[in-house]
Design an enzyme around this catalytic site. Structure first.
Site, PDB file in Angstrom:
ATOM      1  N   ARG A  51       0.780  -1.142  -0.007  1.00 51.07           N
ATOM      2  CA  ARG A  51      -0.041  -0.099  -0.027  1.00 51.07           C
ATOM      3  C   ARG A  51       0.885   1.294   0.052  1.00 51.07           C
ATOM      4  O   ARG A  51       1.927   1.112   0.527  1.00 51.07           O
ATOM      5  CB  ARG A  51      -0.957   0.094   1.200  1.00 51.07           C
ATOM      6  CG  ARG A  51      -1.787  -1.124   1.337  1.00 51.07           C
ATOM      7  CD  ARG A  51      -2.726  -1.223   2.631  1.00 51.07           C
ATOM      8  NE  ARG A  51      -3.530  -2.337   2.794  1.00 51.07           N
ATOM      9  CZ  ARG A  51      -3.234  -3.343   3.291  1.00 51.07           C
ATOM     10  NH1 ARG A  51      -1.943  -3.660   3.556  1.00 51.07           N
ATOM     11  NH2 ARG A  51      -4.203  -4.403   3.225  1.00 51.07           N
ATOM     12  N   LYS A  65      -2.793  -2.273  10.610  1.00 47.18           N
ATOM     13  CA  LYS A  65      -4.041  -2.485  11.216  1.00 47.18           C
ATOM     14  C   LYS A  65      -4.435  -3.725  11.900  1.00 47.18           C
ATOM     15  O   LYS A  65      -5.120  -3.863  12.993  1.00 47.18           O
ATOM     16  CB  LYS A  65      -5.407  -2.078  10.264  1.00 47.18           C
ATOM     17  CG  LYS A  65      -5.039  -0.719  10.040  1.00 47.18           C
ATOM     18  CD  LYS A  65      -6.316  -0.647   8.803  1.00 47.18           C
ATOM     19  CE  LYS A  65      -6.362   0.822   8.393  1.00 47.18           C
ATOM     20  NZ  LYS A  65      -7.571   1.162   7.350  1.00 47.18           N
ATOM     21  N   HIS A  72      -3.233   3.449  -5.752  1.00 51.18           N
ATOM     22  CA  HIS A  72      -3.721   1.920  -5.050  1.00 51.18           C
ATOM     23  C   HIS A  72      -4.179   1.059  -5.963  1.00 51.18           C
ATOM     24  O   HIS A  72      -3.605  -0.327  -5.566  1.00 51.18           O
ATOM     25  CB  HIS A  72      -5.088   2.261  -4.126  1.00 51.18           C
ATOM     26  CG  HIS A  72      -5.481   1.098  -3.446  1.00 51.18           C
ATOM     27  ND1 HIS A  72      -4.910   0.631  -2.160  1.00 51.18           N
ATOM     28  CD2 HIS A  72      -6.358   0.125  -3.510  1.00 51.18           C
ATOM     29  CE1 HIS A  72      -5.347  -0.556  -1.599  1.00 51.18           C
ATOM     30  NE2 HIS A  72      -6.211  -0.693  -2.522  1.00 51.18           N
ATOM     31  N   ARG A 118      -1.461  -1.857  -6.529  1.00 48.93           N
ATOM     32  CA  ARG A 118      -1.412  -3.085  -5.516  1.00 48.93           C
ATOM     33  C   ARG A 118      -2.349  -4.094  -6.613  1.00 48.93           C
ATOM     34  O   ARG A 118      -2.252  -5.472  -6.454  1.00 48.93           O
ATOM     35  CB  ARG A 118      -2.266  -2.857  -4.264  1.00 48.93           C
ATOM     36  CG  ARG A 118      -2.731  -3.906  -3.382  1.00 48.93           C
ATOM     37  CD  ARG A 118      -3.063  -3.232  -2.130  1.00 48.93           C
ATOM     38  NE  ARG A 118      -3.676  -3.940  -1.123  1.00 48.93           N
ATOM     39  CZ  ARG A 118      -2.843  -4.751  -0.334  1.00 48.93           C
ATOM     40  NH1 ARG A 118      -1.662  -4.798  -0.186  1.00 48.93           N
ATOM     41  NH2 ARG A 118      -3.410  -5.460   0.566  1.00 48.93           N
ATOM     42  N   HIS A 124      -3.593  -9.769   3.721  1.00 51.38           N
ATOM     43  CA  HIS A 124      -4.998 -10.041   4.066  1.00 51.38           C
ATOM     44  C   HIS A 124      -5.094 -11.285   5.192  1.00 51.38           C
ATOM     45  O   HIS A 124      -4.338 -12.250   5.390  1.00 51.38           O
ATOM     46  CB  HIS A 124      -5.821 -10.864   2.810  1.00 51.38           C
ATOM     47  CG  HIS A 124      -6.032  -9.617   1.685  1.00 51.38           C
ATOM     48  ND1 HIS A 124      -6.351  -9.897   0.499  1.00 51.38           N
ATOM     49  CD2 HIS A 124      -6.200  -8.323   1.839  1.00 51.38           C
ATOM     50  CE1 HIS A 124      -6.550  -8.970  -0.313  1.00 51.38           C
ATOM     51  NE2 HIS A 124      -6.268  -8.055   0.637  1.00 51.38           N
ATOM     52  N   TYR A 176     -10.358 -10.522  -5.669  1.00 47.90           N
ATOM     53  CA  TYR A 176      -9.785 -11.052  -6.921  1.00 47.90           C
ATOM     54  C   TYR A 176     -10.171 -12.281  -7.666  1.00 47.90           C
ATOM     55  O   TYR A 176      -9.854 -12.416  -8.713  1.00 47.90           O
ATOM     56  CB  TYR A 176      -8.194 -10.918  -6.746  1.00 47.90           C
ATOM     57  CG  TYR A 176      -7.682  -9.622  -6.206  1.00 47.90           C
ATOM     58  CD1 TYR A 176      -7.514  -8.573  -6.861  1.00 47.90           C
ATOM     59  CD2 TYR A 176      -7.261  -9.590  -4.870  1.00 47.90           C
ATOM     60  CE1 TYR A 176      -6.949  -7.453  -6.542  1.00 47.90           C
ATOM     61  CE2 TYR A 176      -6.599  -8.409  -4.144  1.00 47.90           C
ATOM     62  CZ  TYR A 176      -6.607  -7.502  -5.088  1.00 47.90           C
ATOM     63  OH  TYR A 176      -6.181  -6.246  -4.716  1.00 47.90           O
TER      64      TYR A 176
END
Length: 367
Positions: free
Chosen positions: A199, A238, A312, A315, A338, A348
């Protein structure tokens, strides 16, 4: 300020004024002391104004302030607080400036949502804004300013799947050919973005301590964010899955090593420990998202042969490259950080034209 800390007790107080008494000509004032927290004082202020001076009650500004206080108490990330502040100022502050919060019904909320629709905002964006507004009214209910949340009556707008944009290797190479020699640090930034799927904030937070040339890996353990006050800060990922090690290929490893030597020659006089420099930094000041966006837009103006994608989307381009080369979905999940393969597949899965069924079979029984 009506809400302040009492220097004598260390507790909070509310000091409000009700103007001038029309009979005596004296100022009407009231002070409530010994309140334990600022949040309690902020919530008490409008109630006291109504009780003591008969003033109109709660404003949306107050609900926003109380909600932000709650979010800070719950240790919400600065990026989240910054986004909420931006949404509030742009969409809510002006519209609800004169609103009587206790009088608003679902009809007024629906009218407000229609103004967002008329602006041409995407349904997904409108749903996010309405979720924030609903959160503000939940705060009103929590503090007893009203008995219900008028937003709960409205259903979400139907959202159509976003079309995923990405570049092929050929398109990416065309983009690389547009850079001038003086723009090399930015060129390297986008090359690493395309090669790793990191990112933007992770790339900007990358320092040389995170690059292992011997093992040919990049450790992702922080992200550069901008706090609500405008200052840059390094935050941890995060989720636990955000901490990861990404393998890089030989030519990129050599290129990063060569750039590190050149960068140290440029910036060594300006820092005590060159290892702590941002990988893509080329001036004494930290590289930020605005500089990267400006450089990207500048380069894209040099051609009309490429469709413009978001930063973005580099990515997404990386994932498309991996899928095209037959990479295992579990490996893709790990490289992206992920938390689950389900997230990877939901995002995806449509890019697996020849492996859709086999991938679905893999997922059976996992969740």
């Amino acid at each position: 300020m009506p809400v302040s800390k009492d220097k004598q007790t260390g507790l909070w107080k509310v000091d409000i004024s009700g103007g001038v008494n029309p009979v005596t000509g004296k100022r009407r004032g009231y002070t409530k002391r010994n309140i334990k927290t600022r949040r309690e004082a902020l919530a008490l202020e409008p109630l006291l104004r109504v009780q003591k001076f008969g003033e109109e009650g709660v404003t949306l500004d107050l609900l926003y302030t109380l909600t932000q206080e709650d979010d800070r108490m719950n240790h919400c990330r600065s990026t989240y607080l910054n986004t909420q502040a931006s949404y509030y100022k742009k969409h809510f502050e002006g519209y609800f400036k004169e609103a009587q919060i206790d009088k608003i019904t679902h009809r007024e909320i629906e009218t407000f949502r229609q103004t967002l629709i008329d602006q041409g905002l995407a349904p997904s964006t409108i749903n996010r804004l309405m979720a924030q507004l609903s959160k503000l009214f939940n705060t009103a209910v929590k503090h007893g300013f009203r008995s219900d949340n008028p937003c709960t009556v409205l259903r979400k707008l139907a959202e159509s799947p976003n079309k995923m944009n990405y570049w092929t290797v050929e398109e990416f190479n065309t983009f690389m050919s547009l850079f001038e020699v003086s723009e090399y640090p930015y060129q390297l930034f986008f090359k690493v973005a395309f090669s790793t799927g990191m990112r933007k904030g992770e790339l900007l937070g990358l320092t040389w301590e995170d690059v292992d040339f011997n093992r040919q890996t990049i450790q992702v353990n922080k992200t550069l964010v901008r706090n609500p006050n405008g200052e840059l800060a390094l935050n941890p990922p995060k989720t636990k899955a955000g901490y990861r090690s990404i393998t890089i290929h030989n030519s990129l490893t050599k290129e990063l090593r060569a750039w590190k030597e050149k960068q140290h020659q440029l910036l060594a006089p300006f820092c005590e420990d060159p290892e702590t420099l941002q990988v893509f930094q080329f001036i004494p000041e930290p590289l930020n998202e605005f500089r990267v966006k400006y450089a990207y837009d500048k380069v894209m103006k040099r051609t009309n042969k490429l469709k413009k994608i978001r930063i973005h989307d580099f990515r997404h381009s990386h994932v498309a490259l991996l899928i095209e080369n037959g990479e295992d979905p579990y490996v893709i999940k790990e490289r992206l950080g992920h938390a689950s393969i389900k997230t990877t597949y939901n995002t995806y899965g449509h890019l697996y034209p020849n492996r859709q069924q086999s991938l679905s079979d893999k997922l059976d029984g996992l969740f």
